[in-house]
Write an enzyme that holds these catalytic residues in place. Structure first.
Site, short mmCIF file in Angstrom:
data_model
loop_
_atom_site.label_atom_id
_atom_site.label_comp_id
_atom_site.label_asym_id
_atom_site.label_seq_id
_atom_site.Cartn_x
_atom_site.Cartn_y
_atom_site.Cartn_z
N GLU A 122 0.62 -1.28 -0.55
CA GLU A 122 -0.39 0.05 0.14
C GLU A 122 1.12 1.31 -0.17
O GLU A 122 0.54 1.98 -0.76
CB GLU A 122 -0.84 -0.35 1.48
CG GLU A 122 -2.19 -1.42 1.00
CD GLU A 122 -3.46 -0.90 2.56
OE1 GLU A 122 -4.55 -1.23 2.07
OE2 GLU A 122 -2.49 -1.31 3.33
N GLU A 142 -4.45 -9.29 3.05
CA GLU A 142 -6.24 -9.27 3.77
C GLU A 142 -7.39 -10.29 4.20
O GLU A 142 -7.81 -10.45 5.58
CB GLU A 142 -6.39 -7.48 3.76
CG GLU A 142 -5.77 -6.70 4.88
CD GLU A 142 -4.64 -6.52 3.26
OE1 GLU A 142 -3.61 -5.42 3.64
OE2 GLU A 142 -5.01 -6.82 1.87
#
Length: 268
Positions: A122, A142
């Site tokens: 990210e 995730e």
């Protein structure tokens, strides 16, 4: 880090899991993840990374910022235990911290090798340029924890590769090798692992050769118009072009072009 200053100076005095190297002669600053072997990024480290990006953005010695790591992996992601212990207010600030490279006026390069998972991916997506190697693996894992990316990963990725490929990466926790990331346009260059530093050095020197004023203007314009209608983007581009038209750097660029010499840009 005593040579960097920031209103939250106390957080900069004892950096956790990374260090900063400033090479004033090359107008370059490196933020180096250094928590072997996987360079896990902790919750406090996220705050510190944001502050360091802000400090380097204001540092007149620095033209280009590089985010890189020590070891064979860029980062396996965040400290999972830290998420369970963090308050909702703390968690809600995660995306703001990770977006620090995006907000920098200066160009930011992410040099990615090995694992680049979760927040490691990210924060790399929030940089302007990503260089990968044949060992790089990008992933947003995730879903395996019953979660979704929480620091802008899926949103930024969707802008780059479209909703279909983003669903493939996010909903399947799929790992994307460096060459594929380059083919998809996530990375600007894919090199042999041994050549990552050389490729990063070359890109830094290339960016330093341009007008810092024009670089800052281009980055802000592209960031600000990413979601704008075409007509608005063209209008804003015209205003930015007009403002640069009267700059010293533009005059120097034109004179250097006609004089068949390298320009000496000063950023004004």
């Amino acid at each position: 880090m005593s040579d960097l200053t920031h209103p939250a100076q106390s957080l900069l005095d004892d950096l956790s899991g990374f260090r900063v190297e400033v090479d004033a002669a090359r107008e370059r600053a490196d933020i180096v993840l250094d928590r072997a072997p996987l360079n896990v990024i902790t919750m406090p480290q996220r705050d510190q990374l944001r502050l360091v990006f802000e400090a380097l953005d204001a540092d007149p010695r620095v033209r280009v910022i590089v985010l890189r790591s020590i070891g064979e992996h860029f980062s396996s992601g965040g400290d999972i235990k830290g998420f369970m212990e963090a308050t909702p207010e703390k968690v809600s600030a995660l995306a703001w911290n990770v977006a620090a490279p995006f907000r920098c006026c200066k160009p930011v390069i992410a040099a990615n090798r090995g694992y680049c998972f979760g927040v490691g991916f990210e924060i790399s997506l929030a940089c302007d340029f990503r260089i990968v190697t044949d060992t790089t693996l990008y992933a947003l894992p995730e879903q395996k924890l019953g979660q979704i990316p929480g620091s802008g990963g899926s949103a930024r990725l969707q802008k780059m590769v479209g909703v279909g490929r983003t669903k493939d990466i996010v909903m399947r926790s799929r790992r994307i090798p460096g060459p594929q990331a380059y083919d998809w346009g996530i990375a600007v260059e894919c090199v042999a692992d041994a050549d990552l530093e050389k490729a990063t050095d070359a890109l830094v020197d290339e960016l330093r050769a341009f007008s810092p004023l024009a670089q800052r203007t281009a980055k802000k314009l592209l960031n600000d118009t990413e979601d704008a209608p075409l007509s608005i983007a063209i209008e804003l581009e015209g205003h930015c072009y007009s403002r640069l038209r009267s700059s010293d750097d533009f005059r120097e660029g034109v004179e250097a072009f006609h004089g068949k010499r390298k320009p000496a840009f000063k950023g004004s």
